[in-house]
Design a protein around this motif. Structure first.
Motif, PDB file in Angstrom:
ATOM      1  N   PHE A 213      36.192  41.321  53.483  1.00 52.91           N
ATOM      2  CA  PHE A 213      35.550  41.187  52.171  1.00 52.91           C
ATOM      3  C   PHE A 213      36.164  42.171  51.186  1.00 52.91           C
ATOM      4  CE2 PHE A 213      32.201  41.794  49.018  1.00 52.91           C
ATOM      5  CZ  PHE A 213      31.810  40.488  48.773  1.00 52.91           C
ATOM      6  N   ALA A 214      36.336  43.414  51.647  1.00 54.78           N
ATOM      7  CA  ALA A 214      36.910  44.430  50.753  1.00 54.78           C
ATOM      8  C   ALA A 214      38.322  44.045  50.332  1.00 54.78           C
ATOM      9  CB  ALA A 214      36.921  45.786  51.449  1.00 54.78           C
ATOM     10  N   LEU A 215      39.128  43.545  51.282  1.00 52.04           N
ATOM     11  CA  LEU A 215      40.501  43.150  50.954  1.00 52.04           C
ATOM     12  C   LEU A 215      40.516  42.019  49.936  1.00 52.04           C
ATOM     13  CD1 LEU A 215      42.285  43.135  54.428  1.00 52.04           C
ATOM     14  CD2 LEU A 215      42.907  44.528  52.453  1.00 52.04           C
ATOM     15  N   LEU A 216      39.691  41.011  50.190  1.00 55.32           N
ATOM     16  CA  LEU A 216      39.691  39.845  49.304  1.00 55.32           C
ATOM     17  C   LEU A 216      39.215  40.233  47.908  1.00 55.32           C
ATOM     18  CD1 LEU A 216      38.221  37.114  51.687  1.00 55.32           C
ATOM     19  CD2 LEU A 216      40.598  37.450  51.046  1.00 55.32           C
ATOM     20  N   ILE A 217      38.130  41.019  47.848  1.00 53.67           N
ATOM     21  CA  ILE A 217      37.598  41.383  46.538  1.00 53.67           C
ATOM     22  C   ILE A 217      38.585  42.284  45.794  1.00 53.67           C
ATOM     23  CG2 ILE A 217      35.753  42.621  45.337  1.00 53.67           C
ATOM     24  CD1 ILE A 217      34.903  39.897  46.369  1.00 53.67           C
ATOM     25  N   ALA A 218      39.253  43.174  46.533  1.00 56.66           N
ATOM     26  CA  ALA A 218      40.238  44.031  45.866  1.00 56.66           C
ATOM     27  C   ALA A 218      41.381  43.172  45.316  1.00 56.66           C
ATOM     28  CB  ALA A 218      40.779  45.072  46.837  1.00 56.66           C
ATOM     29  N   GLY A 219      41.813  42.188  46.101  1.00 61.68           N
ATOM     30  CA  GLY A 219      42.877  41.310  45.636  1.00 61.68           C
ATOM     31  C   GLY A 219      42.479  40.532  44.401  1.00 61.68           C
ATOM     32  N   LEU A 220      41.243  40.053  44.378  1.00 59.25           N
ATOM     33  CA  LEU A 220      40.777  39.278  43.224  1.00 59.25           C
ATOM     34  C   LEU A 220      40.365  40.187  42.084  1.00 59.25           C
ATOM     35  CD1 LEU A 220      38.647  36.817  45.324  1.00 59.25           C
ATOM     36  CD2 LEU A 220      40.682  36.221  44.023  1.00 59.25           C
ATOM     37  N   GLY A 221      39.893  41.391  42.441  1.00 59.34           N
ATOM     38  CA  GLY A 221      39.426  42.332  41.427  1.00 59.34           C
ATOM     39  C   GLY A 221      40.526  42.761  40.484  1.00 59.34           C
ATOM     40  N   VAL A 222      41.785  42.681  40.943  1.00 58.45           N
ATOM     41  CA  VAL A 222      42.887  43.032  40.054  1.00 58.45           C
ATOM     42  C   VAL A 222      42.905  42.096  38.864  1.00 58.45           C
ATOM     43  CG1 VAL A 222      45.374  43.020  39.831  1.00 58.45           C
ATOM     44  CG2 VAL A 222      44.331  44.078  41.798  1.00 58.45           C
ATOM     45  N   LYS A 223      42.838  40.800  39.128  1.00 58.17           N
ATOM     46  CA  LYS A 223      42.875  39.861  38.001  1.00 58.17           C
ATOM     47  C   LYS A 223      41.558  39.873  37.240  1.00 58.17           C
ATOM     48  CE  LYS A 223      46.656  36.732  38.685  1.00 58.17           C
ATOM     49  NZ  LYS A 223      47.118  36.442  40.035  1.00 58.17           N
ATOM     50  N   ALA A 224      40.441  40.054  37.967  1.00 60.00           N
ATOM     51  CA  ALA A 224      39.152  40.093  37.293  1.00 60.00           C
ATOM     52  C   ALA A 224      38.931  41.415  36.560  1.00 60.00           C
ATOM     53  CB  ALA A 224      38.030  39.876  38.299  1.00 60.00           C
ATOM     54  N   ALA A 225      39.919  42.321  36.655  1.00 56.21           N
ATOM     55  CA  ALA A 225      39.887  43.593  35.926  1.00 56.21           C
ATOM     56  C   ALA A 225      38.676  44.449  36.270  1.00 56.21           C
ATOM     57  CB  ALA A 225      39.955  43.360  34.418  1.00 56.21           C
ATOM     58  N   LEU A 226      38.315  44.503  37.567  1.00 52.24           N
ATOM     59  CA  LEU A 226      37.265  45.417  37.996  1.00 52.24           C
ATOM     60  C   LEU A 226      37.827  46.840  37.966  1.00 52.24           C
ATOM     61  CD1 LEU A 226      35.711  43.601  41.102  1.00 52.24           C
ATOM     62  CD2 LEU A 226      34.620  44.033  38.908  1.00 52.24           C
ATOM     63  N   VAL A 227      37.068  47.770  37.401  1.00 52.82           N
ATOM     64  CA  VAL A 227      37.482  49.172  37.443  1.00 52.82           C
ATOM     65  C   VAL A 227      37.568  49.591  38.905  1.00 52.82           C
ATOM     66  CG1 VAL A 227      36.668  51.501  36.944  1.00 52.82           C
ATOM     67  CG2 VAL A 227      36.517  49.724  35.197  1.00 52.82           C
ATOM     68  N   PRO A 228      38.567  50.254  39.395  1.00 49.89           N
ATOM     69  CA  PRO A 228      39.700  50.860  38.705  1.00 49.89           C
ATOM     70  C   PRO A 228      40.972  49.999  38.736  1.00 49.89           C
ATOM     71  CG  PRO A 228      39.542  51.714  40.920  1.00 49.89           C
ATOM     72  CD  PRO A 228      38.532  50.619  40.811  1.00 49.89           C
ATOM     73  N   LEU A 229      40.838  48.689  38.847  1.00 51.83           N
ATOM     74  CA  LEU A 229      42.021  47.840  38.957  1.00 51.83           C
ATOM     75  C   LEU A 229      42.342  47.146  37.638  1.00 51.83           C
ATOM     76  CD1 LEU A 229      40.930  46.200  42.337  1.00 51.83           C
ATOM     77  CD2 LEU A 229      42.575  48.041  42.040  1.00 51.83           C
ATOM     78  N   HIS A 230      41.789  47.650  36.539  1.00 52.23           N
ATOM     79  CA  HIS A 230      41.864  46.929  35.261  1.00 52.23           C
ATOM     80  C   HIS A 230      43.045  47.375  34.414  1.00 52.23           C
ATOM     81  CE1 HIS A 230      40.420  50.846  34.366  1.00 52.23           C
ATOM     82  NE2 HIS A 230      40.703  50.638  33.105  1.00 52.23           N
ATOM     83  N   GLY A 231      43.814  48.374  34.869  1.00 45.63           N
ATOM     84  CA  GLY A 231      44.796  49.050  34.017  1.00 45.63           C
ATOM     85  C   GLY A 231      45.777  48.141  33.289  1.00 45.63           C
ATOM     86  N   TRP A 232      46.106  46.987  33.894  1.00 40.23           N
ATOM     87  CA  TRP A 232      47.115  46.136  33.273  1.00 40.23           C
ATOM     88  C   TRP A 232      46.597  45.407  32.049  1.00 40.23           C
ATOM     89  CZ3 TRP A 232      45.890  41.003  32.859  1.00 40.23           C
ATOM     90  CH2 TRP A 232      44.795  40.570  33.621  1.00 40.23           C
ATOM     91  N   LEU A 233      45.279  45.182  31.998  1.00 39.66           N
ATOM     92  CA  LEU A 233      44.752  44.261  30.985  1.00 39.66           C
ATOM     93  C   LEU A 233      44.920  44.768  29.548  1.00 39.66           C
ATOM     94  CD1 LEU A 233      43.391  41.545  30.548  1.00 39.66           C
ATOM     95  CD2 LEU A 233      41.205  42.632  30.800  1.00 39.66           C
ATOM     96  N   PRO A 234      44.514  46.016  29.268  1.00 44.35           N
ATOM     97  CA  PRO A 234      44.723  46.487  27.895  1.00 44.35           C
ATOM     98  C   PRO A 234      46.203  46.498  27.490  1.00 44.35           C
ATOM     99  CG  PRO A 234      43.203  47.908  29.058  1.00 44.35           C
ATOM    100  CD  PRO A 234      43.773  46.985  30.075  1.00 44.35           C
ATOM    101  N   GLN A 235      47.100  46.755  28.453  1.00 46.54           N
ATOM    102  CA  GLN A 235      48.529  46.754  28.108  1.00 46.54           C
ATOM    103  C   GLN A 235      49.034  45.362  27.786  1.00 46.54           C
ATOM    104  OE1 GLN A 235      51.378  48.993  30.408  1.00 46.54           O
ATOM    105  NE2 GLN A 235      49.721  49.888  31.579  1.00 46.54           N
ATOM    106  N   ALA A 236      48.454  44.373  28.514  1.00 42.83           N
ATOM    107  CA  ALA A 236      48.958  43.009  28.370  1.00 42.83           C
ATOM    108  C   ALA A 236      48.667  42.420  27.006  1.00 42.83           C
ATOM    109  CB  ALA A 236      48.358  42.127  29.454  1.00 42.83           C
ATOM    110  N   MET A 237      47.895  43.146  26.173  1.00 39.00           N
ATOM    111  CA  MET A 237      47.585  42.560  24.866  1.00 39.00           C
ATOM    112  C   MET A 237      48.788  42.556  23.922  1.00 39.00           C
ATOM    113  SD  MET A 237      47.158  45.093  22.477  1.00 39.00           S
ATOM    114  CE  MET A 237      47.911  46.657  22.731  1.00 39.00           C
ATOM    115  N   VAL A 238      49.944  43.071  24.367  1.00 39.11           N
ATOM    116  CA  VAL A 238      51.141  42.944  23.519  1.00 39.11           C
ATOM    117  C   VAL A 238      51.634  41.503  23.462  1.00 39.11           C
ATOM    118  CG1 VAL A 238      51.966  45.258  24.019  1.00 39.11           C
ATOM    119  CG2 VAL A 238      52.805  43.359  25.371  1.00 39.11           C
TER     120      VAL A 238
END
Lengths: 499, 486
Positions: A213-238
């Motif tokens: 469960f932890a692996l799957l949620i961490a993998g999906l949490g990157v795209k869902a921008a769960l803290v602390p995996l959200h770092g890419w999203l604000p940058q991608a606004m370029v």
């Protein structure tokens, strides 16, 4: 002959084929490209509408292809997949119109629209995936299709954003892959099953299942921008505005959130997950993300960056709704998947209009912009009120159900999170709205383009107006049949909870 | 009709055809291109013919000239041979199309006969039924490959080719010693006969050590990979593609055959060592690839890393033989297609820009979208992302690793994928940045771009063909013997 299995395949093809053809088109064949884009988007919408009606009546659209000797690729239209794919079909059409206007005369348009179509194909695949491996396939494809869109401008900043996006998402993809393989070795099947496929797993597997469960949620949490995996999203606004709009409203972040829904309800089964004790940490993670995103949004001056942090916060409402175990909260999270899409795309398209028409990128430059561009800013205002959760905009419905659901599930603390987040959201949107409508406009705008009597080009103005109307309509007409709310109720009844 | 075609000894045709083609190229250089193209197409059709025979009758045997096993030369083909032959034919066809546009003048005269001889030797190797014939074909492949690598003639190419020559001779020599020991000890060179007779003894262990070491050297498994990057990187693009895609697979194929048959009862300890070296190869090769300033060196080190994946299978095979070896074969052919495409794409970039410095790629990559696409698609398979042949192979291996609790191997495979993504995107990142062209670009013909793109698409397409390909490989159950291993 039974045509039903072909419908989901046609949905995928309706964006994949135009995309592949567009790649091969010369830069200046504008009419053919526009024609292909719009035909694909309309066809997609019609097919999805057909499936929507069919599934409502109890049809089953399912296509299978053997991937490995004992594992299949499955495209399946159930009520949950239709919630997401309808959103993506509608918003794809809107964004395509917008993008055609937005990119008029700029270079590399064939490349852009090719990847744009691939991006929609992957999103459609993510929503129609009938098992975890199909989901994984399209989820990775989405990463590959969005990367060129984020890099589109080709500047150094864009390249950094693209690289950061890849680092996060490829890493997330690897975790997801590992979790999926591990799960498969335990269960021997990866099919999404109403109320979960793990019922009956023995006591001895519990530690392994928690890790999965932890692996799957961490993998999906990157795209869902769960803290602390959200770092890419604000940058991608370029990325260009239509890309940001699609990224934040439908494609990437939603794919992550949608995946979390699938994992919790149709792989683990929500009661089973609650029994494992994994939903409570997920709820806390979502709550932290909601507050954190709002706090960060408060201190931004760049408009798109503020909106990006607002996305971090708002998308986690979906995860929160999932993690509060209970039907009403689930309906709230589910419906927010659609509502947030309507509202956030409106905001991003409006931000794009400001940048394109007036050269305004910063909140501090937005004084009095409501007088120059009243229609755009009216749409923006609707979106902003929706984010705050003010009735009658759609966001209110989501929050109402989330709050009710939390009380019903005996998790009162969520009310504080919701209230706190609404307060914070209000405190970063209301000053903007005040400046827009009540401050004096400056003598001249940073970089103004004139469009005669209109405030901006039709192709730029109509899409945000349309989505703003949808955001309002989803709130005002929530009791009508086929409203997002009623569809979410249908999902909860058919797929997640025993009646 | 079918009857007539069914009776043709396709296995013999597969060897004679390129041999004849090569001689024609050598004797009448003016006809080289035509002969090369016709041969490549004819070989592909012959493989299809052989495939039909296999499907109809199962394992194929042919005693050349009617002389049977202990005396004569036997040719045999099962599913694994067919898979390797088909891959060789397809990759060879792609590289042939590319070479038609790539080589001119002197180079053309040198290239075609060598390439067709190499093709004949490769086909003969995949069809050989005894360990001595394997040696002969292995030596022929080595010599043809070295000559091809030396073609450009510059300092880099010659020193790379020289190193290659010495290692390849050393490798085959070690292998030949092993063959001599086995022949002396058991009175036969036929694989099937040896598999029955061989039992654990000092002689067999010595043979295993010699043959294993020689083949590992030729397959360039870490730490015996030192010769590969310079040789593969300095050769002309189509030659690099041949070397990385096909030639290293040939020695791996022999190793796999020996391990599945002759040595299958006693290789337990060695399996762990292979796994360890494979894991080290993945990590080391990927890190080196990431550090290279030149594109072709990057691709060459990527081969070092990908070879590591083939050896991960050895420690896992004890648990789930058929699926693990199937995965390995799948990885090998996916890598053949993807790596050929990648080298051809790199060749296009080099040809267009006049250099292959990665940091200056932004002037080049975005001007050749088809080539960039080929590189990207090949990269998807190399990274093991779905949908691709690389993903299928990796998925099966990961599954076996997790079932057997080999988390170390699983972690290495995942890490290798991440590192591969890092070096692939290091190149692709330049496809989107704008930079002005500072030189007169060389024209790259459509054939060169399309052959790379089609090979790469083949690697992607393999992601959807796993059930049929894996059942094809199972003809004659080449991996079946492993199941009875205690």
């Amino acid at each position: 002959m039974n045509l039903d299995p072909w419908v989901p395949i046609l949905v995928i093809a309706s964006s994949l084929l135009p995309g592949l053809i567009i790649f091969s088109l010369a830069e200046n064949s504008v009419r053919l490209r526009t024609g292909l884009n719009l035909t694909g988007a309309l066809l997609n919408l019609v097919l999805v509408g057909w499936m929507l009606w069919g599934v409502y009546l109890g049809h089953r659209y399912e296509a299978r292809l053997a991937l490995l000797p004992d594992l299949e690729l499955v495209l399946l239209a159930d009520t949950l997949s239709l919630l997401f794919i309808t959103l993506s079909a509608v918003l794809w059409l809107v964004t395509t119109v917008y993008a055609i206007g937005y990119l008029k005369g700029s270079p590399h348009r064939s490349r852009f629209f090719g990847f744009f179509s691939l991006c929609v194909t992957s999103t459609a695949g993510v929503s129609l995936a009938g098992n975890l491996i199909t989901f994984l396939l399209f989820y990775e494809l989405l990463t590959l299709a969005t990367y060129p869109l984020i890099m589109h401008h080709g500047t150094e900043v864009a390249r950094r954003a693209g690289r950061s996006y890849l680092v996060y998402t490829i890493f997330g993809g690897a975790l997801l892959l590992l979790g999926t393989v591990w799960l498969y070795t335990l269960t021997g099947t990866l099919e999404f099953t109403p109320r979960g496929l793990l019922n009956g797993m023995g006591e001895e597997h519990r530690p392994a299942l928690r890790a999965i469960f932890a692996l799957l949620i961490a993998g999906l949490g990157v795209k869902a921008a769960l803290v602390p995996l959200h770092g890419w999203l604000p940058q991608a606004m370029v990325a260009p505005a239509p890309v940001s709009a699609l990224l934040h409203a439908v494609a990437v972040v939603k794919a992550g959130a949608f995946g979390i829904v699938r994992i919790v309800y149709e792989v683990f089964g929500v009661e089973f997950a609650a029994g494992l004790g994994v939903t409570a940490p997920l709820a806390w993670l979502a709550a932290t993300t909601i507050i954190y995103g709002s706090l960060r949004a408060l201190f931004q001056d760049d408009l798109k960056r503020m909106l990006a942090f607002s996305t971090v916060s708002q998308v986690s409402y979906i995860t929160l709704g999932v993690a509060i175990v209970g039907p009403v909260a689930t309906i709230g999270g589910m419906v927010h998947l659609v509502h947030q899409g309507f509202m956030k795309i409106t905001l991003f398209l409006c931000a794009g209009n400001l940048a394109e028409t007036l050269g305004v990128h910063k909140i501090s430059e937005m004084n009095g912009v409501g007088r120059r561009m009243p229609w755009t800013m009216a749409a923006f205002t609707v979106g902003a009120f929706g984010m705050i959760g003010a009735p009658p905009v759609a966001g209110f419905i989501s929050k109402w159900y989330l709050g009710l659901g939390a009380l019903e599930a005996g998790q009162g603390w969520v009310i504080f999170v919701l209230a706190g987040s609404s307060l914070l959201t209000a405190s970063y949107f209301l000053p903007v709205l005040h400046a827009v409508w009540f401050r004096e406009p400056p003598v001249c705008w940073p970089k103004e383009h004139h469009f005669g009597l209109r405030e901006t080009a039709w192709a730029l103005l109509l899409p945000p107006l349309a989505t703003a109307v949808m955001a309002l309509g989803a709130g005002l007409l929530a009791a009508m049949p086929f409203s997002p709310l009623n569809w979410a109720k249908l999902i909860a009844a058919r797929e997640f909870y025993l009646p | 009709m079918v009857g007539v075609f069914g009776d043709i000894p396709w296995a013999v045709v597969l060897i004679l055809l390129p041999l004849t083609g090569g001689m024609i190229c050598f004797l009448w250089p003016g006809m080289a291109k035509l002969a090369g193209a016709v041969t490549a197409i004819a070989v592909s059709l012959s493989v299809a013919g052989l495939g039909c025979q296999l499907l109809a009758h199962g394992v194929y045997h042919h005693a050349v000239g009617g002389w049977g096993a202990p005396l004569g030369i036997d040719l045999t083909a099962d599913g694994l041979s067919l898979l390797m032959l088909a891959t060789t034919a397809l990759v060879g066809l792609g590289i042939t199309v590319y070479s038609l546009a790539y080589f001119h003048g002197e180079d053309m005269v040198r290239f075609w006969p060598l390439w067709l001889f190499l093709l004949a030797a490769l086909n003969a190797l995949f069809l050989a039924a005894d360990i001595f014939n394997l040696y002969v074909t292995l030596e022929l492949i080595g010599l043809a490959a070295v000559a091809l690598a030396a073609m450009p003639g510059g300092r880099d190419a010659l020193s790379g080719a020289m190193r290659y020559l010495l290692t390849t001779l050393l490798g085959s020599l070690a292998y030949l010693f092993g063959v001599a020991l086995l022949y002396h000890g058991f009175g036969s060179a036929d694989i099937a006969i040896l598999a029955v007779r061989v039992e654990s003894s000092a002689v067999v262990w010595a043979a295993l050590g010699l043959m294993g070491a020689g083949l590992l050297l030729k397959t360039a498994l870490f730490p015996l990979h030192f010769w590969l990057p310079p040789a593969h990187a300095s050769a002309p693009a189509p030659v690099s593609a041949l070397l990385s895609a096909l030639v290293v697979k040939a020695s791996f194929y022999i190793l796999l055959r020996l391990w599945l048959t002759i040595f299958n009862s006693l290789a337990g300890e060695v399996d762990e060592l292979f796994g360890l070296l494979g894991a080290a190869a993945i990590i080391w090769g990927s890190i080196q690839a990431l550090r290279q300033p030149r594109l072709k060196l990057l691709v060459a080190y990527s081969t070092v890393a990908q070879i590591g994946y083939l050896f991960i299978a050895f420690p896992l095979a004890a648990g789930a033989a058929a699926s693990v070896w199937g995965a390995t074969a799948y990885l090998a052919i996916s890598h053949a297609l993807a790596k050929a495409a990648m080298f051809l794409a790199a060749g296009n970039l080099l040809h267009f820009g006049g250099h292959d410095r990665i940091i200056d790629m932004d002037r080049v990559v975005q001007r050749l979208p088809l080539t960039a696409g080929a590189f990207a698609l090949a990269g998807v398979s190399i990274m093991g992302l779905p949908p691709s042949g690389g993903f299928i192979g990796k998925w099966l291996l990961l599954e076996a690793a997790v079932i057997q609790g080999r988390w170390d191997l699983a972690a290495v495979m995942i890490l290798g994928g991440l590192l591969a993504a890092a070096y692939v995107f290091k190149v692709l990142g330049y496809a989107f940045t704008a930079a002005s062209v500072s030189h007169e670009p060389q024209f790259v013909s459509a054939r060169m771009e399309w052959s790379a793109l089609l090979l790469a698409s083949g690697a992607i397409l393999l992601g959807f063909l796993a059930p049929s390909v894996l059942s094809l490989v199972d003809i004659g159950s080449p991996f079946g013997i492993m199941e009875v291993r205690p």
